[in-house]
Design a protein around this motif. Structure first.
Motif, PDB file in Angstrom:
ATOM      1  N   ASP A 222      -4.629 -12.347 -36.089  1.00 43.84           N
ATOM      2  CA  ASP A 222      -4.276 -12.015 -37.466  1.00 43.84           C
ATOM      3  C   ASP A 222      -5.299 -10.995 -37.969  1.00 43.84           C
ATOM      4  O   ASP A 222      -6.479 -11.301 -38.090  1.00 43.84           O
ATOM      5  CB  ASP A 222      -4.299 -13.280 -38.324  1.00 43.84           C
ATOM      6  CG  ASP A 222      -3.809 -13.036 -39.751  1.00 43.84           C
ATOM      7  OD1 ASP A 222      -3.883 -11.881 -40.215  1.00 43.84           O
ATOM      8  OD2 ASP A 222      -3.363 -14.000 -40.390  1.00 43.84           O
TER       9      ASP A 222
ATOM     10  N   ILE B  53       5.551 -13.091 -38.400  1.00 47.99           N
ATOM     11  CA  ILE B  53       4.860 -13.887 -37.383  1.00 47.99           C
ATOM     12  C   ILE B  53       5.196 -15.361 -37.619  1.00 47.99           C
ATOM     13  O   ILE B  53       5.312 -15.800 -38.754  1.00 47.99           O
ATOM     14  CB  ILE B  53       3.316 -13.647 -37.424  1.00 47.99           C
ATOM     15  CG1 ILE B  53       2.622 -14.317 -36.237  1.00 47.99           C
ATOM     16  CG2 ILE B  53       2.710 -14.120 -38.722  1.00 47.99           C
ATOM     17  CD1 ILE B  53       2.883 -13.654 -34.917  1.00 47.99           C
TER      18      ILE B  53
ATOM     19  N   VAL C 252       4.543  -8.534 -38.964  1.00 44.19           N
ATOM     20  CA  VAL C 252       4.235  -7.835 -37.717  1.00 44.19           C
ATOM     21  C   VAL C 252       4.605  -6.365 -37.878  1.00 44.19           C
ATOM     22  O   VAL C 252       5.698  -6.033 -38.357  1.00 44.19           O
ATOM     23  CB  VAL C 252       5.020  -8.458 -36.535  1.00 44.19           C
ATOM     24  CG1 VAL C 252       4.703  -7.726 -35.237  1.00 44.19           C
ATOM     25  CG2 VAL C 252       4.708  -9.946 -36.414  1.00 44.19           C
TER      26      VAL C 252
ATOM     27  N   ILE D 181      -0.773  -7.835 -36.880  1.00 45.93           N
ATOM     28  CA  ILE D 181      -0.288  -8.812 -37.853  1.00 45.93           C
ATOM     29  C   ILE D 181      -1.144  -8.684 -39.112  1.00 45.93           C
ATOM     30  O   ILE D 181      -2.371  -8.774 -39.052  1.00 45.93           O
ATOM     31  CB  ILE D 181      -0.444 -10.251 -37.314  1.00 45.93           C
ATOM     32  CG1 ILE D 181       0.279 -10.408 -35.988  1.00 45.93           C
ATOM     33  CG2 ILE D 181       0.043 -11.270 -38.348  1.00 45.93           C
ATOM     34  CD1 ILE D 181      -0.183 -11.630 -35.194  1.00 45.93           C
TER      35      ILE D 181
END
Length: 138
Positions: free
Chosen positions: A54, A80, A30, A25
């Motif tokens: 993340d 995401i 993504v 991410i």
């Protein structure tokens, strides 16, 4: 592998965390970077350690080129669901403004006491001397 605008949860992305199936991410998007692992100049391990969270900060901290950023589009699979990603908390080292001001105020108190205590002792000594002096006899 163009994305169709699908929205993934962090739990879903976290399931893709191996060298055979690797998603990351970055900036709320993504990416399926499985095919890129072997070609990554920094090696596959650095990407694999960024799965399941993340990875934006990890990606930015390295200082990737605009070319590297443009390459991401090729691996985009969706977005995401930001509600599933824990909010980022910035680590604040102990030398923050709050800690400095506390340190400064305690230093000030110590310096003030170092100045006042001798004055108080001197004042007390003068006062005792003044009041205990025997009056001159007449």
């Amino acid at each position: 592998m163009g994305g169709d605008g699908k929205v993934f949860t962090l739990a879903e992305v976290s399931q893709h965390s191996s060298s055979q199936d690797c998603w990351i991410i970055i900036d709320g998007k993504v990416y399926d970077v499985t095919k890129f692992l072997d070609d990554h100049p920094g090696g596959d391990e650095v990407i694999l350690t960024s799965t399941g969270k993340d990875a934006t900060d990890d990606f930015e901290d390295v200082g990737h080129s605009t070319t590297a950023k443009a390459m991401l589009d090729e691996y985009y699979v969706g977005d995401i669901d930001s509600a599933t990603v824990p909010t980022k908390t910035k680590f604040v080292p102990p030398t923050s403004k709050k800690a400095e001001s506390t340190g400064q105020s305690s230093d000030f108190v110590i310096k003030l006491l170092q100045f006042l205590v001798p004055l108080l002792i001197l004042g007390l000594a003068v006062g005792i001397r003044f009041y205990t002096k025997t009056p001159a006899s007449s």
